[in-house]
Design an enzyme around this catalytic site. Structure first.
Site, PDB file in Angstrom:
ATOM      1  N   ASP A  79       0.895  -1.161   0.000  1.00 35.59           N
ATOM      2  CA  ASP A  79       0.000   0.000   0.000  1.00 35.59           C
ATOM      3  C   ASP A  79       0.929   1.205   0.000  1.00 35.59           C
ATOM      4  OD1 ASP A  79      -1.412   2.232   0.869  1.00 35.59           O
ATOM      5  OD2 ASP A  79      -2.788   1.050   2.085  1.00 35.59           O
ATOM      6  N   VAL A  80       0.856   2.029  -1.054  1.00 33.81           N
ATOM      7  CA  VAL A  80       1.853   3.108  -1.182  1.00 33.81           C
ATOM      8  C   VAL A  80       1.767   4.152  -0.070  1.00 33.81           C
ATOM      9  CG1 VAL A  80       2.141   2.876  -3.685  1.00 33.81           C
ATOM     10  CG2 VAL A  80       0.421   4.484  -2.772  1.00 33.81           C
ATOM     11  N   ASN A 106       2.715   6.076  -9.751  1.00 36.97           N
ATOM     12  CA  ASN A 106       1.469   6.224 -10.516  1.00 36.97           C
ATOM     13  C   ASN A 106       0.211   5.999  -9.691  1.00 36.97           C
ATOM     14  OD1 ASN A 106      -0.332   5.789 -13.075  1.00 36.97           O
ATOM     15  ND2 ASN A 106      -0.471   3.870 -11.919  1.00 36.97           N
ATOM     16  N   TYR A 179      -8.717  15.599  -4.556  1.00 42.27           N
ATOM     17  CA  TYR A 179      -7.908  15.121  -5.688  1.00 42.27           C
ATOM     18  C   TYR A 179      -7.074  16.270  -6.269  1.00 42.27           C
ATOM     19  CZ  TYR A 179      -6.811  12.733 -10.107  1.00 42.27           C
ATOM     20  OH  TYR A 179      -6.167  12.158 -11.183  1.00 42.27           O
ATOM     21  N   LYS A 183      -2.926  16.625  -6.440  1.00 39.84           N
ATOM     22  CA  LYS A 183      -2.128  16.734  -7.669  1.00 39.84           C
ATOM     23  C   LYS A 183      -1.364  18.073  -7.704  1.00 39.84           C
ATOM     24  CE  LYS A 183      -3.261  12.682  -9.357  1.00 39.84           C
ATOM     25  NZ  LYS A 183      -2.283  11.576  -9.419  1.00 39.84           N
TER      26      LYS A 183
END
Ligand code: NAD
Length: 281
Positions: A79-80, A106, A179, A183
């Protein structure tokens, strides 16, 4: 990936010069990550196919597809957003392949909601995976690159990091503030790392996809009506495919782009061109 794309990448194998390099690709069991892992595998990169705990079967499928195309791959469970799991995945990758040369950070997700209804859990989940996950993976990669040292016979770069951003690093996005914030954070994470590690020859860049057909955004392109709405935002007149991003990732990972550093490459069919002004505004 269709056969034509596979053949094109296989034919370009010598030009990319990536044979024998090792890449960790996060979120590699679906969408853009899967396609990029396949493209790298076909180009001769040894690929660590990252998956979340529980996603082992899908990762094995991607590894099998890479091996069927003559490449080498291993699954990499993490799990990143989990520090220990990320560090352990890099240790396993180095244990198996001897080194890591490329990180494609990614993995990502969306949890949209009207802002007044967005829960702290929704906010945290998106920031944890999309931003903290990229920090943890980049840090593990940088630590490994610095400890390993230059391998000039492999690459003029000590290592290459590619962050998966989005056009929403710049375009505000109502109902997806977590989100867009993640980013926007990725953009400055990438640029700050590029500034800090350029003199150590760690090359850091980002890709900002526009609308690419993957499971993350099926609502936006699956019906004719939704696709027509979406196309209003895309001057080039088609929705993006995962191969559009995979090919860019391949080029950024390769030494063909050795002087590209600290850049976000927008792969968006022109979505950043303010398409509402096409008719003159
Ligand atoms: P996707 O849903 O097909 O793939 C996302 C991948 O991330 C999946 O494999 C998922 O298992 C993985 N993932 C999620 N949480 C994880 C975690 N905690 N640890 C490890 N892996 C995890 O979506 P996609 O469109 O391929 O998205 C890939 C990246 O591209 C994301 O960062 C996304 O924000 C970005 N992106 C996509 C688009 C698009 O239009 N599809 C546009 C801009 C940016």
């Amino acid at each position: 990936m269709d056969d034509r794309s596979k053949m094109r990448i296989a034919a370009a194998r010598a030009a990319y010069g990536l044979e024998g390099q090792v890449a960790v690709v996060t979120g590699a069991t679906s969408g853009i990550g899967r396609e990029s892992a396949l493209a790298m595998g076909i180009a001769g990169v040894r690929v660590v196919v990252n998956h979340r705990p529980g996603g082992e079967d899908k990762a094995q499928e991607v590894c099998a597809e890479i091996e069927a195309a003559g490449g080498t791959a291993m699954p990499g469970c993490a799990d990143v957003s989990d520090e220990k799991q990320v560090d352990a995945m890099f240790e396993r990758a180095v244990g198996k392949f001897g080194a890591v040369h490329i990180l494609l950070a990614n993995a990502g997700l969306q949890r949209g909601a009207r802002f007044e209804e967005m829960t702290l859990a929704d906010w945290r989940m998106v920031i944890d995976v999309n931003l903290t996950g990229q920090f943890l993976c980049a840090r593990a990669a940088v630590r490994h690159f610095l400890a390993r040292g230059m391998q000039p016979e492999i690459s003029p770069a000590l290592g290459k990091i590619i962050h998966m951003s989005s056009v929403h690093q710049g375009i505000p996005w109502a109902f997806e503030v977590n989100y867009a914030a993640s980013k926007g954070g990725v953009m400055l994470l990438m640029k700050s790392l590029a500034q800090e590690f350029g003199d150590r020859r760690i090359r850091v860049n980002a890709i900002a996809p526009g609308a690419i057909k993957t499971p993350i955004n099926t609502d936006a392109w699956q019906t004719d009506e939704a696709r027509a709405e979406l196309l209003k935002l895309i001057p080039y007149g088609r929705v993006g495919e995962t191969i559009d991003i995979a090919q860019t990732a391949l080029w950024l990972a390769s030494d063909l782009s050795d002087y590209v550093h600290g850049e976000t490459i927008f792969v968006d069919g022109g979505m950043m061109l303010y398409p509402a002004f096409r008719g003159g505004g």
